[in-house]
Design a protein around this motif. Sequence first.
Motif: not given
Length: 375
Positions: A172-187
């Motif tokens: 599966x191709x999983x798209x993710x957005x993360x911040x600089x705290x290494x938290x995912x903010x969207x997936x």
Amino acid sequence: MYYESAFMNKTKKVKTGLSGYEWVMTTLSNPTACHDMFRMSRERFWRLHDVLVSSYGLNSSKRMSSIESLAMFLWIIGAPQSLRQAENRFERSIETVSRKFEQVLDSVFRLSADVIKPRDPHFRIVHPRLRNPRFSPHFDNCIGAIDGTHVPVVVPSSKVLQHVGRHGYSSQNVLAVCDFDMRFTFAVAGWPGSVHDMRVFNDAINKYGDKFPHPPQGKFYLVDSGYPNRPGYLAPYKGTKYHLPEFQQGPRPRGKKEVFNYLHSSLRNVIERSFGVLKMKWRMLLDLPSYPLNKQSKIILASMALHNFIRESNMRDQDFDMCDQDEEYMPMPTTAASQASGATNLLGDEDIDMNAFRDAIAKLCERVFVLTNIM
């Protein structure tokens, strides 16, 4: 005859020294064993349990407590362990193990909607990492990174072709957005591995536009060369070396494009390290079992929710600590989903103003880089 064979002549359960619940409580009392088995500290375990029970529908049954159910779920996806192994360790029927796994999965999946999002949707604070003289002030308006990763999955034979990407296996191709705290903010999970990042990205913006953390005016995400350089999404220079190992093993960056790409890569690797910690903790993601496809997607997003929950708990975690101590530390090799070549029709034209913005940053980066290296 078949009924009698299956239900009347069951093999007696093998009795171990401890019942499933007793093993869980014993493991929780040992900090090292707790982290090794459940991938988190005892304090985080209890906090997660209380949150799932109070807000996300996790409950006990007459024969199995919610504590044991959660521990079994974490043990299965963390080690990973099969349902048959859980049946043996917890001395429960395979039906009970499967049902309880599903119940906890549903609870954690519901949690994901509340924890996989930006802390500040307006992105008003400059992250401390960006205040480093190497990156400030030219990257002060950066709010995170976007990338895709491949998660190996098992699919029906009729769907193998569409799920096999350039890496040669079903994923599966999983798209993710993360911040600089290494938290995912969207997936977003569920797309076949053969699909290009930009198609996943465009669909995510169109389908989940109200939930996608769009960059405010003047802010931007870092993306790799698989994405176009356009307002809100800053890409590196194409045709110039980019990845950190290329700089670490060769001569130092030269010229504005190489310097920019080096600094861009140094910041954007936060999402690669986030994927690395995610897969190192929840090792089921390295080879998902043959569950239905929608269940495999739920496991991916539930693992991301656990990743964020651990990161937000304000307690040290040895997997995250290694990344915090070394900004270039990679927990494990990740399988990037980006496919820049052969996809120009998907990338579209790059924005002229954004290219000029990148050039201005590159000039400033080169000047600062030369001065800091001289000093």
